[in-house]
Design a protein around this motif. Sequence first.
Motif, PDB file in Angstrom:
ATOM      1  N   LYS A  55      -1.009   6.079  -5.762  1.00 25.47           N
ATOM      2  CA  LYS A  55      -2.258   6.356  -6.109  1.00 25.47           C
ATOM      3  C   LYS A  55      -2.415   6.840  -7.568  1.00 25.47           C
ATOM      4  O   LYS A  55      -2.239   7.337  -8.225  1.00 25.47           O
TER       5      LYS A  55
ATOM      6  N   ARG B   1       0.722  -1.524   0.039  1.00 23.58           N
ATOM      7  CA  ARG B   1      -0.206   0.086  -0.227  1.00 23.58           C
ATOM      8  C   ARG B   1       1.100   1.170   0.007  1.00 23.58           C
ATOM      9  O   ARG B   1       0.373   2.202  -0.267  1.00 23.58           O
TER      10      ARG B   1
ATOM     11  N   ARG C   4      -4.462   8.710 -10.371  1.00 21.22           N
ATOM     12  CA  ARG C   4      -4.493  10.213 -10.926  1.00 21.22           C
ATOM     13  C   ARG C   4      -5.986  10.172 -11.099  1.00 21.22           C
ATOM     14  O   ARG C   4      -6.728   9.441 -11.274  1.00 21.22           O
ATOM     15  N   THR C   5      -6.993  11.085 -10.720  1.00 18.36           N
ATOM     16  CA  THR C   5      -8.510  11.122 -10.363  1.00 18.36           C
ATOM     17  C   THR C   5      -7.997  12.927 -11.555  1.00 18.36           C
ATOM     18  O   THR C   5      -7.566  13.469 -11.163  1.00 18.36           O
TER      19      THR C   5
END
Length: 72
Positions: A67, A62, A69-70
Amino acid sequence: MKLDLMKAGIGLAVVIGIVLTVVAGYALFSTVGGVGGLTVAPELFVSILFGGLLVLSAVAVRKTVPKPRTRV
């Protein structure tokens, strides 16, 4: 910091190998007679050990996996 997946995989394999060697040694030691204070069953010891390894590897993955991308 870039993570080299090949080195991480080799390191994980080495750690798993060492852990399995320790577990096998404990199982042989307890089968031969062991010490009176060590009353943990080898099966329970293995379950606890691999449960801990599973949690540690999940935490490590983790932290290292980026993470997604948004779009805003």
